[in-house]
Design a protein around this motif. Structure first.
Motif, mmCIF file in Angstrom:
data_model
loop_
_atom_site.group_PDB
_atom_site.id
_atom_site.type_symbol
_atom_site.label_atom_id
_atom_site.label_comp_id
_atom_site.label_asym_id
_atom_site.label_seq_id
_atom_site.Cartn_x
_atom_site.Cartn_y
_atom_site.Cartn_z
ATOM 1 N N ARG A 91 -2.855 27.427 13.407
ATOM 2 C CA ARG A 91 -3.523 28.227 12.384
ATOM 3 C C ARG A 91 -2.602 29.312 12.704
ATOM 4 N N VAL A 92 -1.778 29.593 11.349
ATOM 5 C CA VAL A 92 -0.837 30.756 11.400
ATOM 6 C C VAL A 92 -1.193 31.702 10.235
ATOM 7 N N GLY A 93 -1.120 32.972 10.540
ATOM 8 C CA GLY A 93 -1.314 34.120 9.554
ATOM 9 C C GLY A 93 -0.048 34.953 9.395
ATOM 10 N N ILE A 94 0.597 34.950 8.217
ATOM 11 C CA ILE A 94 1.820 35.480 7.867
ATOM 12 C C ILE A 94 1.691 36.599 6.875
ATOM 13 N N ILE A 95 2.174 37.897 7.485
ATOM 14 C CA ILE A 95 1.834 39.125 6.694
ATOM 15 C C ILE A 95 3.189 39.907 6.421
ATOM 16 N N GLY A 96 3.175 40.179 5.073
ATOM 17 C CA GLY A 96 4.447 40.981 4.456
ATOM 18 C C GLY A 96 4.608 40.744 3.064
ATOM 19 N N GLY A 97 5.717 41.103 2.374
ATOM 20 C CA GLY A 97 5.711 41.050 1.006
ATOM 21 C C GLY A 97 5.210 42.184 0.057
ATOM 22 N N THR A 98 5.750 43.194 0.160
ATOM 23 C CA THR A 98 5.508 44.169 -0.945
ATOM 24 C C THR A 98 5.524 43.891 -2.205
ATOM 25 N N ASN A 99 5.162 44.739 -3.056
ATOM 26 C CA ASN A 99 5.363 44.122 -4.523
ATOM 27 C C ASN A 99 6.946 44.003 -5.181
ATOM 28 N N ASN A 100 7.704 44.550 -4.153
ATOM 29 C CA ASN A 100 9.202 44.506 -4.278
ATOM 30 C C ASN A 100 9.998 43.348 -3.599
ATOM 31 N N PHE A 101 9.245 42.913 -2.477
ATOM 32 C CA PHE A 101 9.861 41.839 -1.938
ATOM 33 C C PHE A 101 8.990 40.594 -1.393
ATOM 34 N N GLY A 102 8.347 40.046 -2.729
ATOM 35 C CA GLY A 102 7.437 38.807 -2.855
ATOM 36 C C GLY A 102 8.228 37.650 -2.364
ATOM 37 N N GLY A 103 9.402 37.499 -2.560
ATOM 38 C CA GLY A 103 10.467 36.340 -2.318
ATOM 39 C C GLY A 103 10.413 35.946 -0.650
ATOM 40 N N ALA A 104 10.427 36.916 0.027
ATOM 41 C CA ALA A 104 10.654 36.953 1.421
ATOM 42 C C ALA A 104 9.501 36.246 2.003
ATOM 43 N N ILE A 105 8.074 36.759 1.539
ATOM 44 C CA ILE A 105 6.953 36.296 2.149
ATOM 45 C C ILE A 105 6.566 34.976 1.625
ATOM 46 N N ILE A 106 7.287 34.424 0.272
ATOM 47 C CA ILE A 106 7.004 33.038 -0.015
ATOM 48 C C ILE A 106 7.717 32.126 0.727
ATOM 49 N N MET A 107 9.155 32.710 0.867
ATOM 50 C CA MET A 107 9.937 31.743 1.819
ATOM 51 C C MET A 107 9.486 31.604 3.167
ATOM 52 N N ALA A 108 9.042 32.491 3.804
ATOM 53 C CA ALA A 108 8.469 32.627 5.072
ATOM 54 C C ALA A 108 7.294 31.493 5.128
ATOM 55 N N SER A 109 6.344 31.456 4.147
ATOM 56 C CA SER A 109 5.088 30.813 3.935
ATOM 57 C C SER A 109 5.333 29.300 3.900
ATOM 58 N N LYS A 110 6.601 29.240 2.972
ATOM 59 C CA LYS A 110 6.746 27.846 2.571
ATOM 60 C C LYS A 110 7.707 27.223 3.788
ATOM 61 N N SER A 111 8.348 27.846 4.672
ATOM 62 C CA SER A 111 9.228 27.272 5.601
ATOM 63 C C SER A 111 8.182 26.997 6.774
ATOM 64 N N CYS A 112 7.073 27.838 7.187
ATOM 65 C CA CYS A 112 5.964 27.467 7.996
ATOM 66 C C CYS A 112 5.413 26.049 7.582
ATOM 67 N N VAL A 113 4.754 26.219 6.566
ATOM 68 C CA VAL A 113 4.232 25.087 5.807
ATOM 69 C C VAL A 113 4.962 23.690 6.196
ATOM 70 N N TYR A 114 6.113 23.817 5.707
ATOM 71 C CA TYR A 114 7.195 22.602 5.584
ATOM 72 C C TYR A 114 7.444 22.249 7.012
ATOM 73 N N SER A 115 7.306 23.194 8.049
ATOM 74 C CA SER A 115 7.658 22.962 9.338
ATOM 75 C C SER A 115 6.339 22.292 10.097
ATOM 76 N N GLY A 116 5.317 22.196 9.384
ATOM 77 C CA GLY A 116 4.254 21.271 9.710
ATOM 78 C C GLY A 116 2.880 22.092 10.329
ATOM 79 N N ALA A 117 2.985 23.183 10.284
ATOM 80 C CA ALA A 117 1.749 24.123 10.885
ATOM 81 C C ALA A 117 0.624 23.625 9.952
ATOM 82 N N GLY A 118 -0.315 23.669 10.707
ATOM 83 C CA GLY A 118 -1.846 22.885 10.178
ATOM 84 C C GLY A 118 -2.381 23.609 8.867
ATOM 85 N N LEU A 119 -2.562 25.055 9.296
ATOM 86 C CA LEU A 119 -3.152 25.713 8.099
ATOM 87 C C LEU A 119 -2.427 27.100 8.193
ATOM 88 N N THR A 120 -2.072 27.554 7.037
ATOM 89 C CA THR A 120 -1.322 28.735 6.758
ATOM 90 C C THR A 120 -2.102 29.601 5.886
#
Length: 278
Positions: free
Chosen positions: A27-56
């Motif tokens: 189980r992974v919690g990912i924290i970030g992405g202000t209103n100007n940097f949404g792309g960063a948190i989306i890429m971090a979240s997507k790479s975590c899920v695609y790496s096989g984490a069970g719950l993100t």
């Protein structure tokens, strides 16, 4: 100094047991992405899920909700301005990643302090990007947790006080020991420091010189660490996989995008998994 080898990767990415469920893989919690940097948190979240984490679960600004669910519907969402939710949920994660697109304003600092004040010693805490800058700028005390830092060289300069020109292995290792952490110093040939050990990544291409590469790597580190028992080897394998995928794509591309690397993570992991169940 040791080069990260395919043997490390092949022995880390184990075959998934038949009797598995989403809780098996962390189980992974990912924290970030202000209103100007949404792309960063989306890429971090997507790479975590695609790496096989069970719950993100992604803690980010409300403005990112629609984009997050469009690009990565597998991730759950929490408004990171809801500090009570952070406090109540943070201990439910095996791994917490904070920093991609977090920003460095007062609200970002409050969120970081909330995480630091509530993380537990048994949890793995990956600190990336602007969270590293906040620590350096405000001289924050580090929490009691299993710490992993993923700075680029300028962020490492801020955190360690070592100027880029003086970032030798000897100087870096002294700073790493003071932090009592694993540190991934990102550069053309990224190096990983842990205790008395230093590993260098053999891969890497100038085609990766694109915004979002670090966010993608941080998410991969989170996903690998969440599901593989040897934390150090999980970090090394994520670093290796990130550049190995990019190197392959760069054979036919002038520029390699972080989002392209993400799409190829499951394929790379399947090709490099251990051939027998552990």
């Amino acid at each position: 100094m040791t080069e990260i080898s395919t043997d490390i990767v092949n022995n880390t990415i184990i075959k998934r047991p038949n009797n598995s469920h989403k809780g098996t893989f962390g189980r992974v919690g990912i924290i970030g992405g202000t209103n100007n940097f949404g792309g960063a948190i989306i890429m971090a979240s997507k790479s975590c899920v695609y790496s096989g984490a069970g719950l993100t679960t992604t803690f980010t600004d409300q403005v990112n909700l629609s984009s997050l669910h469009t690009h990565i519907p597998e991730a759950m969402f929490v408004d990171f301005n809801d500090l009570d939710s952070i406090k109540s949920m943070i201990n439910g994660f095996d791994v917490v990643l904070i920093g991609p697109g977090l920003g460095t304003d007062e609200n970002s600092l409050t969120i970081l302090k909330t995480v630091f004040n509530n993380i537990q010693p048994t949890q793995k805490l990956i600190i990336d990007g602007s969270a590293i800058t906040l620590i350096a700028n405000h001289n924050l005390s580090l929490p009691d947790a299993k710490l992993i830092f993923t700075p680029h060289q300028m962020e490492w300069q801020r955190l360690s006080g070592i100027k880029i020109d003086n970032q030798t292995d000897e100087n870096n290792q002294k700073a790493v020991k003071q932090l009592n952490a694993t540190v991934v110093v990102k550069s053309h040939h990224t190096k990983v420091y842990h205790n008395d050990n230093i590993w260098t990544n053999p891969g890497g291409t100038p085609a990766q010189a694109t915004g979002g590469m670090g966010d993608t790597l941080a998410g991969m580190v989170a996903g690998f660490v969440a599901q593989f028992s040897d934390t150090t080897n999980a970090v090394l394998s994520a670093v290796y996989a990130h550049s190995a995928i990019a190197d392959k794509l760069a054979e036919n591309q002038y520029v390699v995008l972080p989002t392209q690397i993400i799409e190829h993570i499951p394929e790379f992991m399947k090709a490099n998994e251990k051939k027998t169940e552990s």
